[in-house]
Design a protein around this motif. Structure first.
Motif, PDB file in Angstrom:
ATOM      1  N   ILE A 266      -3.570  50.818  21.776  1.00  0.00           N
ATOM      2  CA  ILE A 266      -4.024  50.445  23.112  1.00  0.00           C
ATOM      3  C   ILE A 266      -4.295  51.726  23.885  1.00  0.00           C
ATOM      4  O   ILE A 266      -3.427  52.580  24.033  1.00  0.00           O
ATOM      5  CB  ILE A 266      -2.959  49.597  23.826  1.00  0.00           C
ATOM      6  CG1 ILE A 266      -2.723  48.287  23.061  1.00  0.00           C
ATOM      7  CG2 ILE A 266      -3.391  49.297  25.258  1.00  0.00           C
ATOM      8  CD1 ILE A 266      -1.554  47.477  23.595  1.00  0.00           C
ATOM      9  N   VAL A 267      -5.530  51.885  24.347  1.00  0.00           N
ATOM     10  CA  VAL A 267      -5.940  53.096  25.058  1.00  0.00           C
ATOM     11  C   VAL A 267      -6.562  52.682  26.382  1.00  0.00           C
ATOM     12  O   VAL A 267      -7.676  52.150  26.410  1.00  0.00           O
ATOM     13  CB  VAL A 267      -6.946  53.923  24.237  1.00  0.00           C
ATOM     14  CG1 VAL A 267      -7.217  55.248  24.933  1.00  0.00           C
ATOM     15  CG2 VAL A 267      -6.444  54.158  22.816  1.00  0.00           C
ATOM     16  N   GLY A 268      -5.852  52.931  27.467  1.00  0.00           N
ATOM     17  CA  GLY A 268      -6.369  52.517  28.760  1.00  0.00           C
ATOM     18  C   GLY A 268      -6.570  51.012  28.800  1.00  0.00           C
ATOM     19  O   GLY A 268      -5.663  50.234  28.508  1.00  0.00           O
ATOM     20  N   THR A 269      -7.775  50.600  29.143  1.00  0.00           N
ATOM     21  CA  THR A 269      -8.106  49.172  29.199  1.00  0.00           C
ATOM     22  C   THR A 269      -8.899  48.747  27.967  1.00  0.00           C
ATOM     23  O   THR A 269      -9.806  47.920  28.052  1.00  0.00           O
ATOM     24  CB  THR A 269      -8.923  48.866  30.462  1.00  0.00           C
ATOM     25  OG1 THR A 269     -10.126  49.669  30.462  1.00  0.00           O
ATOM     26  CG2 THR A 269      -8.117  49.160  31.706  1.00  0.00           C
ATOM     27  N   ALA A 270      -8.553  49.328  26.832  1.00  0.00           N
ATOM     28  CA  ALA A 270      -9.297  49.030  25.605  1.00  0.00           C
ATOM     29  C   ALA A 270      -8.367  48.991  24.403  1.00  0.00           C
ATOM     30  O   ALA A 270      -7.261  49.536  24.421  1.00  0.00           O
ATOM     31  CB  ALA A 270     -10.394  50.070  25.378  1.00  0.00           C
ATOM     32  N   LEU A 271      -8.840  48.334  23.363  1.00  0.00           N
ATOM     33  CA  LEU A 271      -8.197  48.351  22.056  1.00  0.00           C
ATOM     34  C   LEU A 271      -8.987  49.278  21.159  1.00  0.00           C
ATOM     35  O   LEU A 271     -10.221  49.266  21.167  1.00  0.00           O
ATOM     36  CB  LEU A 271      -8.173  46.945  21.450  1.00  0.00           C
ATOM     37  CG  LEU A 271      -7.488  45.860  22.275  1.00  0.00           C
ATOM     38  CD1 LEU A 271      -7.654  44.503  21.606  1.00  0.00           C
ATOM     39  CD2 LEU A 271      -6.017  46.192  22.453  1.00  0.00           C
ATOM     40  N   SER A 272      -8.280  50.081  20.387  1.00  0.00           N
ATOM     41  CA  SER A 272      -8.925  51.002  19.454  1.00  0.00           C
ATOM     42  C   SER A 272      -8.372  50.744  18.058  1.00  0.00           C
ATOM     43  O   SER A 272      -7.158  50.763  17.851  1.00  0.00           O
ATOM     44  CB  SER A 272      -8.648  52.452  19.867  1.00  0.00           C
ATOM     45  OG  SER A 272      -9.120  53.365  18.887  1.00  0.00           O
ATOM     46  N   VAL A 273      -9.269  50.466  17.115  1.00  0.00           N
ATOM     47  CA  VAL A 273      -8.842  50.233  15.734  1.00  0.00           C
ATOM     48  C   VAL A 273      -9.675  51.094  14.794  1.00  0.00           C
ATOM     49  O   VAL A 273     -10.842  51.394  15.068  1.00  0.00           O
ATOM     50  CB  VAL A 273      -8.959  48.750  15.315  1.00  0.00           C
ATOM     51  CG1 VAL A 273      -7.955  47.898  16.060  1.00  0.00           C
ATOM     52  CG2 VAL A 273     -10.378  48.227  15.539  1.00  0.00           C
ATOM     53  N   HIS A 274      -9.055  51.488  13.701  1.00  0.00           N
ATOM     54  CA  HIS A 274      -9.753  52.214  12.653  1.00  0.00           C
ATOM     55  C   HIS A 274     -10.121  51.243  11.539  1.00  0.00           C
ATOM     56  O   HIS A 274      -9.354  50.319  11.224  1.00  0.00           O
ATOM     57  CB  HIS A 274      -8.876  53.334  12.096  1.00  0.00           C
ATOM     58  CG  HIS A 274      -9.539  54.129  11.025  1.00  0.00           C
ATOM     59  ND1 HIS A 274     -10.489  55.091  11.277  1.00  0.00           N
ATOM     60  CD2 HIS A 274      -9.418  54.070   9.663  1.00  0.00           C
ATOM     61  CE1 HIS A 274     -10.916  55.597  10.136  1.00  0.00           C
ATOM     62  NE2 HIS A 274     -10.287  55.005   9.149  1.00  0.00           N
ATOM     63  N   VAL A 275     -11.293  51.465  10.934  1.00  0.00           N
ATOM     64  CA  VAL A 275     -11.779  50.615   9.849  1.00  0.00           C
ATOM     65  C   VAL A 275     -11.610  51.377   8.532  1.00  0.00           C
ATOM     66  O   VAL A 275     -12.326  52.347   8.285  1.00  0.00           O
ATOM     67  CB  VAL A 275     -13.261  50.245  10.057  1.00  0.00           C
ATOM     68  CG1 VAL A 275     -13.741  49.325   8.945  1.00  0.00           C
ATOM     69  CG2 VAL A 275     -13.472  49.600  11.425  1.00  0.00           C
ATOM     70  N   ASP A 314       0.288  42.251  27.922  1.00  0.00           N
ATOM     71  CA  ASP A 314       0.534  41.211  26.917  1.00  0.00           C
ATOM     72  C   ASP A 314      -0.756  40.838  26.193  1.00  0.00           C
ATOM     73  O   ASP A 314      -0.756  40.644  24.971  1.00  0.00           O
ATOM     74  CB  ASP A 314       1.133  39.967  27.573  1.00  0.00           C
ATOM     75  CG  ASP A 314       2.589  40.170  27.979  1.00  0.00           C
ATOM     76  OD1 ASP A 314       3.195  41.151  27.508  1.00  0.00           O
ATOM     77  OD2 ASP A 314       3.101  39.356  28.770  1.00  0.00           O
ATOM     78  N   ARG A 315      -1.840  40.717  26.945  1.00  0.00           N
ATOM     79  CA  ARG A 315      -3.109  40.354  26.315  1.00  0.00           C
ATOM     80  C   ARG A 315      -3.588  41.451  25.370  1.00  0.00           C
ATOM     81  O   ARG A 315      -4.070  41.170  24.270  1.00  0.00           O
ATOM     82  CB  ARG A 315      -4.164  40.087  27.384  1.00  0.00           C
ATOM     83  CG  ARG A 315      -5.515  39.655  26.809  1.00  0.00           C
ATOM     84  CD  ARG A 315      -6.543  39.422  27.882  1.00  0.00           C
ATOM     85  NE  ARG A 315      -7.862  39.199  27.322  1.00  0.00           N
ATOM     86  CZ  ARG A 315      -8.979  39.143  28.041  1.00  0.00           C
ATOM     87  NH1 ARG A 315      -8.939  39.291  29.366  1.00  0.00           N
ATOM     88  NH2 ARG A 315     -10.154  38.945  27.449  1.00  0.00           N
ATOM     89  N   LEU A 316      -3.456  42.693  25.790  1.00  0.00           N
ATOM     90  CA  LEU A 316      -3.851  43.801  24.926  1.00  0.00           C
ATOM     91  C   LEU A 316      -2.992  43.850  23.668  1.00  0.00           C
ATOM     92  O   LEU A 316      -3.495  44.052  22.558  1.00  0.00           O
ATOM     93  CB  LEU A 316      -3.751  45.122  25.693  1.00  0.00           C
ATOM     94  CG  LEU A 316      -4.776  45.328  26.819  1.00  0.00           C
ATOM     95  CD1 LEU A 316      -4.403  46.553  27.654  1.00  0.00           C
ATOM     96  CD2 LEU A 316      -6.176  45.487  26.246  1.00  0.00           C
ATOM     97  N   THR A 317      -1.706  43.660  23.827  1.00  0.00           N
ATOM     98  CA  THR A 317      -0.794  43.682  22.674  1.00  0.00           C
ATOM     99  C   THR A 317      -1.120  42.567  21.697  1.00  0.00           C
ATOM    100  O   THR A 317      -1.136  42.772  20.476  1.00  0.00           O
ATOM    101  CB  THR A 317       0.659  43.557  23.150  1.00  0.00           C
ATOM    102  OG1 THR A 317       0.959  44.638  24.044  1.00  0.00           O
ATOM    103  CG2 THR A 317       1.625  43.594  21.982  1.00  0.00           C
TER     104      THR A 317
END
Length: 432
Positions: A266-275, A314-317
């Motif tokens: 979780i970064v700021g107001t965003a989700l970051s995922v690696h592919v 909670d929503r981000l998590t």
């Protein structure tokens, strides 16, 4: 058997000599497909890696209807669709055009623009570069001259944090603390400052300066570094063109970059995922689209940023948990962001090994390495990242050849590995 040895350092890029291509640019696109062993391949340019959710759904539909179902991220934040059947080019173009992914058929391969993926989302950049992104893309698509650019020519729009500045783009814009932008042409140290309002136009002028230099040289150079021109001369050309275009500017030194992408989580107001290895399955893509309120941002580090403005913790998590349940990486401690690979066998006829399978098998050993690893099926090393790394290259002799790549020009070390199961020993031999 494992052997370690030292080799002479390569000259730094500042000592590079001119390169003249002996053929036209065959870089694939959405309209010019590339024939691979697993079928035709289309590369869809996504300026800034930005996709609306509707466009993301259209891409997934195209991959499932016409290709192998997967979507493959590139080192420039673009997408490849693989396994395309013969004769599907017109249908693919129709699908992409309807989704707004081909605003200009004559410019589709030159829309190579990377941008800071967290710009405007985490509070760390100096400005949101989205206006530069949309402005530059519109100017490119309206320019007849820009059609001459190679499909390998790259623009980078940096919000001031230095992430995409480190990607060795041909034209780089970087936000400055005084509200302006540093414009650099090529990988050298020289830059010019322009106002933020003129930044997109100045970037196009820089590309036009490159094309002028190519025409005058009589070469087929595709990238600025291939021209072999002294940096002061190229900067002088750029400044002259900016003056002619009525763009005020002054000379500055270029700031360095990091070439580091957003960490998973979780970064700021965003989700970051690696592919992992850059391949997205249909279920992973569908879950991303379900979670994203409006858009996805694909990164040059084979990751995806999902802006979720106004979301609660909670929503981000919950969103991150749903994405990691599909096999995407949301843990910054995972070794996956430090491991990459080309397509390898069976997709590429030039590959000497199934490098993606071997990279996955060697993940645990790679996680203990002090440097990231990039696995390549042959010496071309397609898609390899910038910066310090360990190259693991399959050879025609059936062995892997490992070597350190050091951006500072220090002497590399190398080793030969007969069996991928001995990766840990090979890494120890060249990093100890």
């Amino acid at each position: 058997m494992l052997a370690a040895m030292s080799t002479a350092a390569l000259p730094p890029s500042s000592q590079a000599t001119a390169v003249s291509r002996d053929r036209g640019d065959a870089c694939p696109g959405s309209l010019r497909l590339h024939r691979a062993d697993d079928g035709a391949l289309a590369r869809v340019r996504l300026p800034g890696g930005v996709l609306t959710t509707a466009q993301a759904e259209a891409l997934a539909d195209a991959a499932q209807r016409l290709g192998d179902g997967g979507l493959y991220l590139t080192s420039r934040g673009n997408v490849q669709v693989r396994g395309l059947a013969d004769g599907c080019g017109a249908e693919l173009a129709e699908l992409l055009t309807a989704a707004g992914l081909l605003p200009s058929h004559g410019h589709e391969r030159v829309r190579n623009i990377v941008a800071s993926p967290l710009s405007g989302l985490d509070g760390h950049g100096l400005r949101d570069v989205r206006p530069w992104l949309t402005g530059l893309d519109a100017l490119l698509c309206a320019s007849e001259t820009a059609r001459e650019l190679s499909g390998r020519f790259l623009f980078a729009l940096d919000d001031g944090r230095g992430d995409v500045t480190g990607l060795d783009a041909d034209v780089t814009l970087r936000a400055t603390a005084d509200g302006g932008a540093l414009l650099a042409l090529g990988p050298g140290d020289a830059a010019v400052r322009v106002t933020a309002g003129h930044a997109a136009r100045a970037a196009l002028v820089a590309a036009e300066t490159f094309l002028d230099a190519v025409r005058e040289s009589g070469t087929r150079s595709w990238r600025v570094a291939e021209l072999g021109l002294p940096e002061p001369g190229l900067t002088h050309r750029l400044r002259s063109r900016l003056t002619a275009a009525g763009i005020a500017h002054d000379g500055r030194a270029r700031d360095g970059g990091t070439a580091d992408g957003p960490p998973p989580g979780i970064v700021g107001t965003a989700l970051s995922v690696h592919v992992p290895l850059g391949r997205l399955s249909p279920p992973q893509w569908r879950e991303l689209v379900r979670i994203a309120p409006a858009e996805l941002r694909l990164t040059p580090w084979r990751g995806i940023v999902v802006p979720v403005p106004g979301a609660s913790t909670d929503r981000l998590t919950d969103g991150l948990a749903r994405l990691t349940a599909t096999g995407l990486v949301g843990d910054p401690a995972s070794p996956w962001p430090r491991v990459g690979a080309c397509i390898g066998r069976p997709g590429c006829a030039k590959s000497h090994a199934d490098v993606r399978l071997d990279a996955a098998r060697g993940l645990e050993a790679a996680g203990r390495s002090g440097l990231p690893l990039y696995w390549s099926g042959c010496e071309r090393r397609c898609g390899h990242p910038r910066g310090d790394r360990i190259d693991v290259v399959a050879g025609p002799d059936g062995r892997y050849h490992l070597s350190t790549t050091d951006a500072a020009g220090r002497e590399p070390r190398s080793a030969v590995m007969d069996d991928p199961s001995r990766l840990a020993a090979a890494l120890a031999a060249i990093t100890s």
